[in-house]
Design an enzyme around this catalytic site. Structure first.
Site, mmCIF file in Angstrom:
data_model
loop_
_atom_site.group_PDB
_atom_site.id
_atom_site.type_symbol
_atom_site.label_atom_id
_atom_site.label_comp_id
_atom_site.label_asym_id
_atom_site.label_seq_id
_atom_site.Cartn_x
_atom_site.Cartn_y
_atom_site.Cartn_z
ATOM 1 C CB SER A 155 -0.945 -0.008 1.198
ATOM 2 O OG SER A 155 -0.242 -0.194 2.400
ATOM 3 C CG HIS B 248 -3.876 -0.997 -2.082
ATOM 4 N ND1 HIS B 248 -4.136 0.353 -2.053
ATOM 5 C CD2 HIS B 248 -3.651 -1.356 -0.794
ATOM 6 C CE1 HIS B 248 -4.053 0.794 -0.809
ATOM 7 N NE2 HIS B 248 -3.760 -0.228 -0.022
ATOM 8 C CE LYS C 90 -7.175 0.375 0.411
ATOM 9 N NZ LYS C 90 -7.339 1.577 1.219
HETATM 10 C C1 LIG Z 1 -3.339 -3.363 2.307
HETATM 11 C C2 LIG Z 1 -4.544 -2.896 3.065
HETATM 12 N N1 LIG Z 1 -5.288 -3.800 3.702
HETATM 13 C C3 LIG Z 1 -6.379 -3.430 4.397
HETATM 14 C C4 LIG Z 1 -6.764 -2.110 4.493
HETATM 15 C C5 LIG Z 1 -7.960 -1.741 5.294
HETATM 16 O O1 LIG Z 1 -9.038 -1.449 4.481
HETATM 17 P P1 LIG Z 1 -10.254 -0.549 4.962
HETATM 18 O O2 LIG Z 1 -9.856 0.864 4.753
HETATM 19 O O3 LIG Z 1 -11.399 -0.981 4.132
HETATM 20 O O4 LIG Z 1 -10.489 -0.841 6.415
HETATM 21 C C6 LIG Z 1 -6.026 -1.141 3.827
HETATM 22 C C7 LIG Z 1 -6.443 0.262 3.908
HETATM 23 O O5 LIG Z 1 -5.787 1.192 3.582
HETATM 24 C C8 LIG Z 1 -4.882 -1.536 3.102
HETATM 25 O O6 LIG Z 1 -4.127 -0.634 2.471
#
Ligand SMILES: Cc1ncc(COP(=O)(O)O)c(C=O)c1O
Length: 417
Positions: A181, A209, A240
């Site tokens: 991310s 992502h 996203k």
């Molecule tokens: C790699 C990754 N996993 C999980 C999440 C968590 O997702 P959410 O924002 O839907 O809670 C994010 C959020 O930025 C992320 O980048």
């Protein structure tokens, strides 16, 4: 006497609240079409992970509004009690089919989807985790009873060493982000698959992502690498590419059912609300029907990376390795304070970016993170590059940068300055 608030407020957090510019928690209005209003000024939005630009798509917002009208704004209960609607079941069936898995379960956020893995991390088990994994995977492991083995980011030799050192009789699971991310690099799925099979480990990929975006059908890293069966269990987010909010786990029906009835972030929390479910379903229709959105994002991201590199800025990629083109474009700054100043100057130039500092990245590896969206235009791209040229020159990061020729900036940006 020690005051617990004083004890825990770091000097950095204090500096952020006492001095400007304030890179975090800025209220934004009128977000959409690759732009936003910050303090009444229209800026190019590059901090938002709405990669396909679906959160403001009229088809998605109309579906959300209709569902809120039909079912209300909240289920006000957990999935097990009164929080299951036909929309939950429809989205689960659609996501399972989309990802080519037997079954899926949706959670209220993507963070919770990863926390819901915890029942698989039992006493005596081993979890192998990439050092750059998202905080939600890190916390899921903390909450579980398994022992953790951290391997250096995408270092397959390190992972193999640690797998080989484990007792063959121990149950093992490898967890990794699909598309990391912060740095925007891909996991090494082909090697991970080989290692997982060789050492009898299960492989979990967090496709937050990449699901909806990578691969010809947008099915994520496994499709991108042409390895549809490589992943034992997917987790992901609907916040996203799906323009909504919520999470998903997809895998074998037996595993999904086990998690449905044992994962505390599923059982003990209110379920995904109706509007979010309908928005995700509408987004999935668009993801399946409009592959050109994916192509547009990746094309823009490739051009943005090239432009930034021409300025001599570092946009990531391990030494000697080809950079994968993904919509996350990191610009490495290093020093945290310099990064905050760069962020402020970019905002002055009409570009809202994401300043990434510790603990999201290791201390001293601060970066400006840019997210490209399908709704960005070529003019947005030029404005981002111009802003980097101006800000980078002022900070001495780009000695001889000359702004690229571009179309005139829209009147609203100019008049708001
Ligand atoms: C790699 C990754 N996993 C999980 C999440 C968590 O997702 P959410 O924002 O839907 O809670 C994010 C959020 O930025 C992320 O980048």
């Amino acid at each position: 006497m020690a005051d617990i608030f004083d004890k825990h407020l770091s000097s950095f957090a204090r500096a952020l609240t006492e001095t400007g510019p304030r890179p975090f928690s800025r209220p934004l209005t009128a977000i959409g079409e690759g732009e936003a209003l910050v303090d009444g000024v229209r800026v190019v939005m590059t901090a938002c992970n709405d990669y396909l630009g679906l959160s403001a798509d009229p088809r998605v917002t109309a579906a959300a509004a209709k569902a809120a009208g039909e079912y209300g704004t909240s289920c006000s209960g957990s999935r097990l009690v009164c929080g299951t609607l036909p929309l939950h079941e429809e989205l689960e069936a659609r996501m399972a089919a989309f990802l080519g898995r037997e079954a899926a379960i949706v959670t209220t956020t993507g963070f919770q989807a990863n926390l819901a893995l915890t029942p698989l991390f039992g006493r005596g088990d081993l979890v192998f985790s990439d050092a750059a994994n998202h905080a939600s995977l890190v916390d899921a492991i903390r909450l579980g009873a398994a022992a953790k083995r951290l391997y250096a980011h995408s270092d397959m030799a390190d992972l193999e060493r640690q797998l080989a050192a484990a007792d063959p009789g121990t149950a093992k699971i490898i967890v990794t982000d699909g598309l990391f991310s912060m740095e925007g690099d891909l996991c090494r799925l082909p090697e991970l698959t080989v290692l997982a099979r060789r050492h009898g480990a299960r492989l979990v990929v967090d496709g937050a992502h990449d699901i909806g975006l990578l691969g010809p059908g947008g099915r994520g890293v496994a499709e991108h690498f042409g390895l549809p069966d490589a992943v034992d269990l997917y987790t992901g987010t609907l916040s996203k590419c799906f323009g909504s909010v919520g999470g998903v786990l997809a895998g074998p029906a037996t595993v999904i059912n086990y998690l449905r009835y044992t994962a505390r972030p599923v059982i003990f929390t209110a379920s995904m609300p109706p509007a979010a479910l309908a928005a995700a379903l509408a987004a999935l229709d668009i993801i399946e029907a409009e592959p050109e959105r994916r192509m547009r994002v990746l094309d823009l991201a490739g051009r943005l990376r090239s432009g930034l590199r021409e300025f001599g800025l570092s946009t990531g990629g391990a030494e000697g390795e080809p950079e994968a083109v993904t919509p996350i474009v990191p610009v490495h700054i290093g020093d945290e304070e310099l990064c905050a100043r760069m962020w402020g100057l970019l905002l002055d130039e009409g570009v809202f970016a994401h300043a990434v500092v510790a603990p999201a990245v290791p201390m001293g590896r601060a970066l400006i993170r840019l997210s490209v969206q399908a709704t960005h235009t070529d003019d947005h791209l030029s404005r981002i590059l111009d802003a980097f040229a101006a800000a980078g020159r002022r900070l001495g990061l780009i000695p001889g940068a000359r702004p690229l020729p571009r179309q005139a900036r829209p009147a609203d940006v100019m008049s708001a300055r």
